[in-house]
Structures are given as C-alpha cells and as structure tokens.
Design a protein around this motif. Sequence first.
Motif, PDB file in Angstrom:
ATOM      1  N   THR A  45       0.824  -1.204   0.000  1.00  0.00           N
ATOM      2  CA  THR A  45       0.000   0.000   0.000  1.00  0.00           C
ATOM      3  C   THR A  45       0.862   1.260   0.000  1.00  0.00           C
ATOM      4  O   THR A  45       1.893   1.316   0.659  1.00  0.00           O
ATOM      5  N   VAL A  46       0.398   2.268  -0.739  1.00  0.00           N
ATOM      6  CA  VAL A  46       1.097   3.546  -0.763  1.00  0.00           C
ATOM      7  C   VAL A  46       0.064   4.665  -0.845  1.00  0.00           C
ATOM      8  O   VAL A  46      -0.907   4.575  -1.600  1.00  0.00           O
ATOM      9  N   ARG A  47       0.238   5.681  -0.008  1.00  0.00           N
ATOM     10  CA  ARG A  47      -0.616   6.866  -0.131  1.00  0.00           C
ATOM     11  C   ARG A  47      -0.343   7.547  -1.463  1.00  0.00           C
ATOM     12  O   ARG A  47       0.798   7.574  -1.942  1.00  0.00           O
ATOM     13  N   LEU A  48      -1.378   8.123  -2.022  1.00  0.00           N
ATOM     14  CA  LEU A  48      -1.248   8.795  -3.307  1.00  0.00           C
ATOM     15  C   LEU A  48      -0.131   9.829  -3.307  1.00  0.00           C
ATOM     16  O   LEU A  48       0.563  10.006  -4.310  1.00  0.00           O
ATOM     17  N   ASP A  73       2.641   9.836  -1.300  1.00  0.00           N
ATOM     18  CA  ASP A  73       3.879   9.360  -0.668  1.00  0.00           C
ATOM     19  C   ASP A  73       4.895   8.974  -1.748  1.00  0.00           C
ATOM     20  O   ASP A  73       4.978   7.820  -2.166  1.00  0.00           O
ATOM     21  N   GLU A  74       5.670   9.942  -2.170  1.00  0.00           N
ATOM     22  CA  GLU A  74       6.598   9.719  -3.278  1.00  0.00           C
ATOM     23  C   GLU A  74       7.737   8.779  -2.886  1.00  0.00           C
ATOM     24  O   GLU A  74       8.204   7.969  -3.690  1.00  0.00           O
ATOM     25  N   GLN A  75       8.193   8.866  -1.639  1.00  0.00           N
ATOM     26  CA  GLN A  75       9.318   8.050  -1.198  1.00  0.00           C
ATOM     27  C   GLN A  75       8.972   6.562  -1.222  1.00  0.00           C
ATOM     28  O   GLN A  75       9.744   5.735  -1.710  1.00  0.00           O
ATOM     29  N   THR A  76       7.805   6.213  -0.684  1.00  0.00           N
ATOM     30  CA  THR A  76       7.405   4.806  -0.680  1.00  0.00           C
ATOM     31  C   THR A  76       7.144   4.320  -2.100  1.00  0.00           C
ATOM     32  O   THR A  76       7.439   3.168  -2.441  1.00  0.00           O
ATOM     33  N   LEU A  77       6.609   5.168  -2.950  1.00  0.00           N
ATOM     34  CA  LEU A  77       6.361   4.785  -4.330  1.00  0.00           C
ATOM     35  C   LEU A  77       7.653   4.367  -5.024  1.00  0.00           C
ATOM     36  O   LEU A  77       7.670   3.378  -5.778  1.00  0.00           O
ATOM     37  N   VAL A  78       8.736   5.076  -4.772  1.00  0.00           N
ATOM     38  CA  VAL A  78      10.029   4.732  -5.377  1.00  0.00           C
ATOM     39  C   VAL A  78      10.457   3.333  -4.949  1.00  0.00           C
ATOM     40  O   VAL A  78      10.893   2.512  -5.764  1.00  0.00           O
ATOM     41  N   VAL A  82      -3.231   1.927  -3.983  1.00  0.00           N
ATOM     42  CA  VAL A  82      -3.053   3.369  -3.859  1.00  0.00           C
ATOM     43  C   VAL A  82      -4.140   3.915  -2.939  1.00  0.00           C
ATOM     44  O   VAL A  82      -5.340   3.829  -3.268  1.00  0.00           O
ATOM     45  N   GLN A  83      -3.739   4.428  -1.789  1.00  0.00           N
ATOM     46  CA  GLN A  83      -4.686   5.028  -0.852  1.00  0.00           C
ATOM     47  C   GLN A  83      -4.997   6.441  -1.300  1.00  0.00           C
ATOM     48  O   GLN A  83      -4.158   7.334  -1.223  1.00  0.00           O
ATOM     49  N   ALA A  84      -6.201   6.612  -1.830  1.00  0.00           N
ATOM     50  CA  ALA A  84      -6.624   7.947  -2.250  1.00  0.00           C
ATOM     51  C   ALA A  84      -6.911   8.786  -1.015  1.00  0.00           C
ATOM     52  O   ALA A  84      -7.692   8.381  -0.152  1.00  0.00           O
ATOM     53  N   VAL A  85      -6.257   9.913  -0.905  1.00  0.00           N
ATOM     54  CA  VAL A  85      -6.496  10.851   0.187  1.00  0.00           C
ATOM     55  C   VAL A  85      -6.937  12.173  -0.435  1.00  0.00           C
ATOM     56  O   VAL A  85      -6.376  12.606  -1.439  1.00  0.00           O
ATOM     57  N   PRO A  86      -7.975  12.795   0.099  1.00  0.00           N
ATOM     58  CA  PRO A  86      -8.446  14.058  -0.488  1.00  0.00           C
ATOM     59  C   PRO A  86      -7.343  15.107  -0.515  1.00  0.00           C
ATOM     60  O   PRO A  86      -6.690  15.364   0.496  1.00  0.00           O
TER      61      PRO A  86
END
Length: 275
Positions: free
Chosen positions: A9-12, A14-19, A35-39
């Motif tokens: 899982t990665v917050r929308l 969260d660039e570091q975790t996405l890498v 992808v955890q969609a956060v408003p």
Amino acid sequence: MADYNLGCTVRLDDEQTLVLLAELYEEGAIRHIQVQAVPLPQPLFRKHLARVAAAGIPAVVHAPHHGHGVNPCAPAAYDDRPANEIEVYIEEAMSQTLEAADTLGAETIVLHAGRYEPGGRFAAVETFADFLDRHNDPRLTLENLPAVYAGYPLLGNTAGELAALAGTKITRFCLDFPHLACTANYRHLSFVEELERFESLDVALHHLSNIRQGSITDEHLALDHPDSGLNLSAVFARLRRHPDVPTTLEYKQDSADVYARQVKVFAGLWDRAGE
C-alpha cells in the motif's frame, strides 16, 4: 515470478514509498500496489496521480475512509464540520477516487462502510444504502471492518453483514484478515469459522497485516511480530486455495525497511504453507 499476486500500500502523495515499491515491482517481489486515495487540492491530486501512473505498476485504489473525513454510513458522526461542508467534501473525495481508478486502470476500488455512534446502527445501514445509490460503480469492493476501534463501532464486520450491506449494488468484497480476527476476538467467535463464511462471497482482494494475541484493536503489525495473534496457518491455507486473488500488505509505517522485509516474510510463510 511467484505464484501469488502480492502488493503493498502507498498513499497517493507518498513519493518516497512509491520509489521503493517500484523497485520491488521491477524485482518481481510484488505484482501490484494499492493506492490510498487521500483528499487533496485538485492541482496536487493531479500531480501525484500522474507520478503514480508513470510508475506503470498495476494498481487497486482504496477510497478515503473516516480517517480522511469520508464516512459513508454516518457522515456527521464524530465530525463537527457543518453538514453541507461534509457532503461537498465527500463528493469531491469520491470524484477524485473514481478519477484515480480511471487513470490507473484499476478494476478494484476498496470501500469502508464507516463508523457510527453507539445505538445508531439502523440509521447507519440506511445511510450507507443511500451512499451506494449515489455512488454506483461496479469497481466498488466492500471491505470488512473490525467490530470496534478506539471505542466506536464500525459497520460491516462479518461476511454475512457485508452481503447484507452490499445488497445488489456491490458484488465484490475485500477480506481483511486482521479486521476479521479483531471482530472474532471482540464477539467471541471462531476466526476459522468466520473465515470460512467468506467462501460464499466474491472476494476480489485480501488485506494482510497482524494483530496482537487476543486483541480487538487493528494495529497493522508485522507478520513476524513477536506477539503475533493472527492465525497465519488458517490465513495462508486460504491464500493458497485462492492464489488468483491479490493480497495487499498494509502497514501504518510505510517505510522502505518495513515493506522490503515483510515481502520476504510473506514469501517464507507462503512456502512453508505449501510444504
């Protein structure tokens, strides 16, 4: 390539975790991301969504939940914002969620029914039905929640309750193993029997982390936590019976160390379950 479909899982935003997850995907250690969609303000939302899309990893989308101010079954519960402001906020958040799924080609949008105030279950069921009338999308996938968290009740805890909430509007479900274990502990039910009841549902996704022995509280603990209370034998027996259903790891500390290690722990548990 492993014979299971594991993801993280990665917050929308969260660039570091996405890498990190992109590296795990390239290595073949995972096959999808959730992808955890956060408003977010619209420009930021589009910026982060484009970055996730550019990673090229197959994705499922998790809709915002009560922790993000989106509580479908009781929008005003535990929320002191004006009702009209809450309504607009939820509509915008769900619009972003659907856009994210469209952009990422996600076939699954995980949804929480939400939390409600004690004594308000009947009204919560009706309000959630109204929510589904307004947000009718075949990708919506209803997740089981723990019976309680931080003293408040949550809606949709067992397979039977999910089926009743879904009615004819939702046909797909997300089985969260630690949520079910917390519910079983709280209600003094058999986890194995409650797990078996999910065989009657069309489960499109599994969620996996761990809980403490006998706990009723979802903490998203590591699979190899020293106080592990999840029946991993029963869990992995189900996972091996349903290898085509994706399994997503969910941790509250989305860091490189956590996911890199837990992916390996999962692989070891999978192998041992097959011996």
